[in-house]
Design a protein around this motif. Sequence first.
Motif, mmCIF file in Angstrom:
data_model
loop_
_atom_site.group_PDB
_atom_site.id
_atom_site.type_symbol
_atom_site.label_atom_id
_atom_site.label_comp_id
_atom_site.label_asym_id
_atom_site.label_seq_id
_atom_site.Cartn_x
_atom_site.Cartn_y
_atom_site.Cartn_z
ATOM 1 N N GLU A 1 -4.102 6.294 -0.533
ATOM 2 C CA GLU A 1 -4.281 5.112 -1.372
ATOM 3 C C GLU A 1 -5.294 5.383 -2.482
ATOM 4 N N LYS B 1 2.631 1.678 -3.351
ATOM 5 C CA LYS B 1 1.744 2.224 -4.384
ATOM 6 C C LYS B 1 1.543 3.716 -4.187
ATOM 7 N N ILE B 2 1.366 4.129 -2.926
ATOM 8 C CA ILE B 2 1.186 5.559 -2.636
ATOM 9 C C ILE B 2 2.389 6.350 -3.144
ATOM 10 N N MET C 1 0.833 -1.203 0.000
ATOM 11 C CA MET C 1 0.000 0.000 0.000
ATOM 12 C C MET C 1 0.869 1.255 0.000
#
Length: 902
Positions: free
Chosen positions: A377, A177-178, A174
């Motif tokens: 996110e 991806k951020i 997570m």
Amino acid sequence: MKLRQLMAAMVLALSASSQVVHAQATTLPVHGDFAMWPGATYDDAIPTVNDILGYDIGSRITSHDDMIRYFEALVKAVPDRIVLKKMGTSWENRDLIYVAIATPERLANLDKFASDMNRLADPRTISEQEAKSLIDTLPASVWLEHSVHGNEISSTDAAMMTAYHLLASTNDPMVEKILAQTVVFIDPLQNPDGRTRFVHNYYSMVGLEDSGDRLSVDQNEPWPRGRSNHYLFDMNRDWLAITQPETAARIRTLNHYKPTVVIDLHEMSGDDSYFFVPAANPINPHMQQGQLENNTLIGRNNAKHFDKFGFDYFTREVFDAFYPGYGDSWPTFYGASAATYEVASTRGMRYRDRDGDINHFIEPVQKHFVASLSTLEAAAIHREKILTDFYQYQVSAIRDGKKDEERTFILPATKDRAGSHRLATLMATHGVEVFQATEGFKACGTRYPAGAYIIDTAQPRGRFVKTTFTQQVDMAEAFIKEQERRRARKLQDQIYDVTAWSLPLLFNIDTRSCDDSVSVASTAIRSDTPLPGKVISPNAEVAYIVPWGDAAAGRFLTSALRQGVRLKSADEGFTVEGVGAFPAGSLIIEVKQNSDDIHAIVSKIANASGALVTGTNSSWVTQGPSFGSDKSPVMVAPKIAVAWDAPTRSLSAGATRFILERQFNYPVTAIRTDMLATRNLNHYQVIILPAGFYDIALGERGAANLNAWVQQGGVLITFAQATAFAAAPGSNLLDVEVEYSYNDDGSISDPTEDHRGLTDGSIIKNKAQLIQRIENEKSTPDYVAGVLANVEVDQEHWLTAGVNSDVVALVTGNQIFSPMQLDAGNNVAWFKAADDLLASGYLWEENKQQMAYKPFLMVEKHGAGMVIGFTQDPTSRAYLDGLNIMLLNAIFRGAAHATPYR
């Protein structure tokens, strides 16, 4: 939910996605076994809050200084992934900082990112293909702003946790991806002065253990509380007028980066849960569908994570998106998708809610932290849509501006030169393109002189211009209909804040609009474009005259008084032979009555204030009062006191002090309110009672002390509820009354009871009669959240010298005053007839009918002094610039017309 139950629920909910704990990693403990993000593992090389500050996150309320220490430690640990920048200072000289967190490559090119975002924000400078290329390559950017209200404490600590988690997390898809898809901006503390006040008060009063008792001192801050900044402003309402340095710094920084998602993290009642988007109705009609869709996508992602953690939340019920002057709504008008989050507050380390559960400070900290990560996110997932919607916002703003019947707004700048300049430079500060004509021109069927300001809504900020300049922004018809239904049922309406905010109306600036585009030689206006002062005939032999009626003349007056200049002010307009006509209130500086360097002093003050000054070699007046007339009283430099402390409304007290001290550079003495009841006040010439309920704090004893002071030559000025105190039976300060609401026949009914407490028998035939019967026989008018109302001004009274014949005032609350009788005093400004009363906003019809012709400004003489009463607050939010001359008249012309023994 108890703390350990909460932790267990989170572990259970996230067990499937928890990361493997590596030997070299550290799990973040709080209160022993409580983790902010269960299963997360962290790099030991990144310092925790405990490493730097000596306590775990959420186990102590972090001060401003310690917050900066921690962020500096993060920068030192990983300088290639986080940068800390200073964007300004608060009134109390505390640094306003933000940090940017991104991949090393992006962080090294942060200025290029800002440049690219500004290119994307202006479709006039790039092709569609270039825009597509930028959208394909740019990251989404999220600005998380925290603690605009200093006593909403949890979000600053959550900001520290968010930064730590993004920098220290290991093996977290997570976070990866951020960072791959976004640049994260964290503004950890918007209001350092207010937070410092809160933290000092809290820890100076805490006992052996933190108390969650809502009656304890831990839970009850002393006046003025920590919500506001140094000048006691609610800075979440300052995004239109930009009066405070904290707001100005933030707007300057947001204009530089133009982040595509902006989240403002707040606190609410400790008995609530958590609020996030979608927002409640009404929605500002100038918001775009793509923005609302993005907020819903973010809200859905929040809901997913809150469900995993077992956190309660709600959406859509309160916290609307109508007023454009909030910290979350202002970014909407440069194209961002922006929202407010609210968490149940503990207002300290512990709070016992209405269910009897003890909530700990760590809980709102964690909820804000989780919501922040969830938002990041969502921005990462929907990067392309968010950037596309941001670009299309600009495209459609320009397109819609070209078709708008109010395409161009023109400020002629002929009636209020200083006010027009203030409004033009304010819009430039907002990021709006503003131009000033360098030659005369014709537009919209009218000729305008050089110096007029021009704003074309066919620009990226066109919708911001439209929503802040147009006279009326309507709430949805269905929403209004629902409020009227609720009112008929005697239910509270759902209007959250003011329903009117037109800047030309607030500033009382003549503004024209039409559907034409204007082409004329002009110069661009910047936020710092100065207002030039000028002295005509700078070596005058007899006098200098300053036309009265704008802020520049007000600044000239206060500066001259502070420098010991002797000057007069004419009660009526006058004409000097061979020189010209001057309006009522104009200042007269006689050369022979002042020191030999008066010419240099006048020139210096004119340049600093922006005032226009005319010198004259003759005092021969052909019309109006002469320089030596008793209608041209000598102005005095009054010692001004303002009531400070409970029960004064802190926002009103702060705005009053701010306007005088910072906008007109005149000092004010703040006096504890209870001292007004007993102390000798003869040291002061003017005392201001801001809005507030003084009946108990001052009572008849305080009214008598004030009355005695007024009789000796003092000038008492009251605002709103303070005017009701002055009018109360026993106060003997203002001979007026606060009205009850009226019946259909205009009468006030009294209940009929006999001496045994029995009432007349009756028959109720339907529900309408039932509602009528259960109403209070004597009730106040319905509460008004905030509208702009038209006020007519007596042009022949010295108190309104230099004030336009028509002004606009903000009306809030439900107090309506009866007119003052002529044998008691004067009504010098009053609300217009019912059909003409509403300038902007939504006003209940009954209030409109009852307010018509009722006073806005009154004056009543008492002995050598007087009481001047405003029935509404003329200093509200310090954005009613159009009333400042009226306020200055009350203070300085009032002091000049009082007759104390000097």
